[in-house]
Design a protein around this motif. Structure first.
Motif, mmCIF file in Angstrom:
data_model
loop_
_atom_site.group_PDB
_atom_site.id
_atom_site.type_symbol
_atom_site.label_atom_id
_atom_site.label_comp_id
_atom_site.label_asym_id
_atom_site.label_seq_id
_atom_site.Cartn_x
_atom_site.Cartn_y
_atom_site.Cartn_z
ATOM 1 N N TYR A 62 0.833 -1.206 0.000
ATOM 2 C CA TYR A 62 0.000 0.000 0.000
ATOM 3 C C TYR A 62 0.869 1.259 0.000
ATOM 4 O O TYR A 62 0.609 2.227 -0.730
ATOM 5 C CB TYR A 62 -0.910 0.008 1.226
ATOM 6 N N LEU A 63 1.904 1.272 0.848
ATOM 7 C CA LEU A 63 2.772 2.446 0.951
ATOM 8 C C LEU A 63 3.487 2.727 -0.366
ATOM 9 O O LEU A 63 3.546 3.880 -0.829
ATOM 10 C CB LEU A 63 3.792 2.220 2.067
ATOM 11 N N LEU A 64 4.021 1.686 -0.995
ATOM 12 C CA LEU A 64 4.750 1.878 -2.250
ATOM 13 C C LEU A 64 3.820 2.281 -3.393
ATOM 14 O O LEU A 64 4.173 3.131 -4.226
ATOM 15 C CB LEU A 64 5.501 0.595 -2.610
ATOM 16 N N ILE A 65 2.621 1.709 -3.432
ATOM 17 C CA ILE A 65 1.652 2.090 -4.473
ATOM 18 C C ILE A 65 1.236 3.544 -4.296
ATOM 19 O O ILE A 65 1.133 4.302 -5.275
ATOM 20 C CB ILE A 65 0.429 1.147 -4.441
ATOM 21 N N THR A 66 1.010 3.961 -3.057
ATOM 22 C CA THR A 66 0.655 5.363 -2.803
ATOM 23 C C THR A 66 1.764 6.288 -3.256
ATOM 24 O O THR A 66 1.514 7.329 -3.880
ATOM 25 C CB THR A 66 0.369 5.590 -1.311
ATOM 26 N N ALA A 67 3.008 5.925 -2.941
ATOM 27 C CA ALA A 67 4.150 6.749 -3.351
ATOM 28 C C ALA A 67 4.193 6.883 -4.874
ATOM 29 O O ALA A 67 4.426 7.984 -5.411
ATOM 30 C CB ALA A 67 5.448 6.134 -2.825
ATOM 31 N N ALA A 68 3.969 5.783 -5.583
ATOM 32 C CA ALA A 68 3.997 5.825 -7.050
ATOM 33 C C ALA A 68 2.865 6.685 -7.608
ATOM 34 O O ALA A 68 3.062 7.469 -8.551
ATOM 35 C CB ALA A 68 3.912 4.403 -7.606
ATOM 36 N N LEU A 69 1.671 6.572 -7.025
ATOM 37 C CA LEU A 69 0.532 7.354 -7.494
ATOM 38 C C LEU A 69 0.757 8.848 -7.284
ATOM 39 O O LEU A 69 0.354 9.675 -8.119
ATOM 40 C CB LEU A 69 -0.739 6.904 -6.769
ATOM 41 N N LEU A 70 1.401 9.221 -6.185
ATOM 42 C CA LEU A 70 1.677 10.635 -5.923
ATOM 43 C C LEU A 70 2.653 11.205 -6.949
ATOM 44 O O LEU A 70 2.536 12.369 -7.364
ATOM 45 C CB LEU A 70 2.230 10.808 -4.513
ATOM 46 N N VAL A 71 3.619 10.403 -7.370
ATOM 47 C CA VAL A 71 4.563 10.850 -8.398
ATOM 48 C C VAL A 71 3.836 11.113 -9.718
ATOM 49 O O VAL A 71 4.157 12.056 -10.457
ATOM 50 C CB VAL A 71 5.683 9.802 -8.586
ATOM 51 N N LEU A 72 2.825 10.307 -10.021
ATOM 52 C CA LEU A 72 2.103 10.425 -11.286
ATOM 53 C C LEU A 72 1.019 11.501 -11.261
ATOM 54 O O LEU A 72 0.531 11.910 -12.318
ATOM 55 C CB LEU A 72 1.449 9.080 -11.639
ATOM 56 N N PHE A 73 0.640 11.970 -10.065
ATOM 57 C CA PHE A 73 -0.569 12.784 -9.931
ATOM 58 C C PHE A 73 -0.458 14.124 -10.648
ATOM 59 O O PHE A 73 -1.304 14.479 -11.484
ATOM 60 C CB PHE A 73 -0.886 12.987 -8.450
ATOM 61 N N VAL A 74 0.570 14.903 -10.353
ATOM 62 C CA VAL A 74 0.679 16.249 -10.928
ATOM 63 C C VAL A 74 0.882 16.214 -12.445
ATOM 64 O O VAL A 74 0.248 16.998 -13.168
ATOM 65 C CB VAL A 74 1.796 17.039 -10.227
ATOM 66 N N PRO A 75 1.728 15.326 -12.987
ATOM 67 C CA PRO A 75 1.828 15.266 -14.459
ATOM 68 C C PRO A 75 0.512 14.939 -15.159
ATOM 69 O O PRO A 75 0.361 15.221 -16.359
ATOM 70 C CB PRO A 75 2.852 14.142 -14.694
ATOM 71 N N ALA A 76 -0.449 14.354 -14.428
ATOM 72 C CA ALA A 76 -1.732 13.990 -15.044
ATOM 73 C C ALA A 76 -2.736 15.134 -15.045
ATOM 74 O O ALA A 76 -3.861 14.961 -15.547
ATOM 75 C CB ALA A 76 -2.330 12.790 -14.302
ATOM 76 N N VAL A 77 -2.367 16.316 -14.514
ATOM 77 C CA VAL A 77 -3.310 17.439 -14.412
ATOM 78 C C VAL A 77 -3.951 17.802 -15.751
ATOM 79 O O VAL A 77 -5.160 18.082 -15.813
ATOM 80 C CB VAL A 77 -2.608 18.663 -13.779
ATOM 81 N N PRO A 78 -3.227 17.806 -16.867
ATOM 82 C CA PRO A 78 -3.896 18.175 -18.138
ATOM 83 C C PRO A 78 -4.971 17.187 -18.574
ATOM 84 O O PRO A 78 -5.767 17.518 -19.463
ATOM 85 C CB PRO A 78 -2.730 18.196 -19.146
ATOM 86 N N TYR A 79 -5.006 16.017 -17.999
ATOM 87 C CA TYR A 79 -5.958 14.981 -18.415
ATOM 88 C C TYR A 79 -6.955 14.753 -17.264
ATOM 89 O O TYR A 79 -6.707 13.944 -16.375
ATOM 90 C CB TYR A 79 -5.217 13.696 -18.767
ATOM 91 N N PHE A 80 -8.056 15.488 -17.291
ATOM 92 C CA PHE A 80 -8.947 15.544 -16.125
ATOM 93 C C PHE A 80 -9.501 14.163 -15.761
ATOM 94 O O PHE A 80 -9.581 13.802 -14.592
ATOM 95 C CB PHE A 80 -10.100 16.512 -16.396
ATOM 96 N N GLY A 81 -9.898 13.379 -16.763
ATOM 97 C CA GLY A 81 -10.437 12.054 -16.470
ATOM 98 C C GLY A 81 -9.422 11.171 -15.768
ATOM 99 O O GLY A 81 -9.727 10.494 -14.791
ATOM 100 N N LEU A 82 -8.191 11.169 -16.290
ATOM 101 C CA LEU A 82 -7.125 10.387 -15.659
ATOM 102 C C LEU A 82 -6.843 10.894 -14.253
ATOM 103 O O LEU A 82 -6.606 10.099 -13.325
ATOM 104 C CB LEU A 82 -5.861 10.464 -16.521
ATOM 105 N N LEU A 83 -6.901 12.211 -14.082
ATOM 106 C CA LEU A 83 -6.637 12.795 -12.777
ATOM 107 C C LEU A 83 -7.665 12.330 -11.745
ATOM 108 O O LEU A 83 -7.323 12.045 -10.580
ATOM 109 C CB LEU A 83 -6.654 14.321 -12.883
#
Length: 458
Positions: free
Chosen positions: A330-351
């Motif tokens: 859970y901890l490692l998956i959360t860390a990975a998702l946080l890294v991906l979160f901001v780059p996904a801002v232009p794609y609202f559905g993915l965000l």
């Protein structure tokens, strides 16, 4: 009838869960629903409070932090009394403090009064949170212990969600004071529920070797669970010597326990730091990344909704796999998702998808730590150990929003902040996987984890 030297804890760990045990866990979940409401009640009412008293942003910030400060104090200094007074009595004291604090908050006349009462209320909530999680862990069998404690965290998310709905209804018609008054009434109503439906912890009673009433209370609970009563008290869970016993805080810091205690504190600090960063700053950081205010709020809401499912999912996974490994994943998956979160801002559905997934996993991280920590400590110091771990975590919760604000002032962007929090979760993973007491081993503690074998009764 059982003999005095029977290993009662092992019998309960390996036996099926009774309806009575699940009812005890249900009461603990209700207590955590209250926690979810109280933690966010100030956030729900901050605009109305600010408008009435013409408060500055920094004053509102102090009011938002006051409850967390109180909860840290309650976890550090009131929850440990559960090892001396008992779990049930400590919960009742916490409920009384929280009910009084919420009621007086509805009557407060200025920000200073409200801030002091938020600290007072938080002390009671901090004691309830730590002690109810210990109680749920102690009444669950080995297979379902992870789910039992994870459901408490689900209760927190439910309380936060229902509190928001209630606040929205009351604020529009009656103002902010009835929101606190309703919280006080709900808290007070839980007192008779605890008196009637929440027995004392059996693990605590088994440490009361010299108490004449302990055996009677223990047997009453065993009969309610459909278990055979005892003829005499079981052998002590913790060995006794003729020397003066050290304080419970000293025992959780003793050489044989210090390693796991410090790692538990590090894990809680990292997870609470990340959790409160995500829940406090995500909407604003999304707006700074180019989204509208409405879209930012939507992203923040999905985090809370995801939390309802994430905690329960972790509990079900822990019934099949070792909790320590599930939590690390859970901890490692959360860390990975946080890294991906901001780059996904232009794609609202993915965000939106990423926001919901972050809510699932970051809430599960908190639930997993609550479930894992009781396995680290002996029953005679479990309330102290869990209380101090949660208290240290609350310090991380207080530091997180302040650190994020300071780094933003220094020119950090949202991407850098999310990356920083991701790194904290990786450190938390290392702490969790380094815990020795949580690993299944011969002769491990009374709540030691063990992956259930095929055919284990549930």
């Amino acid at each position: 009838m059982s003999t005095p030297d029977i290993d009662l804890r092992r019998r309960l760990d390996d036996g099926p869960m009774s309806r009575f045990q699940w009812s005890v866990i249900a009461v603990c979940v209700l207590l955590n629903v209250l926690d979810g409401f109280d933690v966010l009640v100030m956030a729900y009412t901050s605009d109305s409070v600010s408008a009435e008293w013409q408060l500055s942003g920094s004053q509102i910030g102090m009011l938002l932090s006051a409850g967390l400060v109180g909860m840290a104090l309650g976890s550090l200094f009131l929850a440990p009394l559960a090892d001396r007074w008992g779990r049930r009595k400590t919960i009742l004291v916490g409920l009384t403090l929280a009910a009084v604090g919420m009621a007086l908050s509805a009557l407060s006349q200025n920000a200073l009064q409200l801030g002091a009462l938020r600290v007072f209320t938080g002390v009671g909530i901090g004691a309830i949170l730590a002690t109810s999680n210990v109680t749920a862990a102690e009444y669950a069998n080995r297979r379902w212990r992870g789910l039992a404690v994870s459901l408490n965290s689900t209760g927190y998310a439910v309380g936060a969600t229902l509190g928001g709905v209630l606040a929205a209804v009351l604020l529009s018609s009656f103002g902010w004071r009835p929101v606190f008054a309703c919280g006080a009434a709900a808290t007070a109503l839980l007192i008779p529920v605890v008196l009637v439906r929440l027995p004392e912890s059996m693990d605590f009673l088994m440490t009361q070797q010299r108490s004449s009433s302990a055996l009677k209370r223990l047997n009453t609970t065993l009969r309610s669970m459909g278990q055979a009563p005892l003829e005499g008290m079981p052998r002590p869970v913790a060995s006794e010597t003729g020397k003066k016993a050290p304080s419970r805080v000293a025992r959780i810091l003793a050489p044989g326990q210090l390693h796991d205690t410090l790692l538990t504190w590090g894990g809680f600090f990292a997870v609470m730091f990340a959790f409160y960063f995500v829940t406090s700053w995500t909407p604003q950081l999304l707006v700074e990344s180019g989204m509208s205010a409405t879209e930012g709020v939507t992203g923040g809401t999905l985090l809370n909704l995801g939390g309802i499912f994430g905690s329960a999912l972790l509990g079900f996974l822990a019934a099949r796999f070792r909790l320590q490994r599930v939590l690390a994943a859970y901890l490692l998956i959360t860390a990975a998702l946080l890294v991906l979160f901001v780059p996904a801002v232009p794609y609202f559905g993915l965000l939106l998808v990423l926001g919901a997934l972050i809510g699932v996993f970051v809430n599960g991280c908190v639930a997993g730590l609550y479930a894992l920590t009781p396995t680290v400590y002996d029953p005679s110091i479990r309330g102290t150990g869990v209380g101090w771990a949660i208290g240290i975590g609350r310090i991380g919760a207080i530091v997180s929003p302040l650190a994020a604000g300071g780094l933003l002032d220094l020119g950090w962007g949202p991407g850098g902040l999310f990356l920083l929090v991701s790194g904290a979760l990786v450190l938390g993973t290392l702490a969790v996987m380094s815990l020795r007491a949580a690993r299944p081993a011969p002769g491990a503690g009374p709540l030691a984890e063990e992956r259930p074998r095929a055919g284990t009764p549930d």
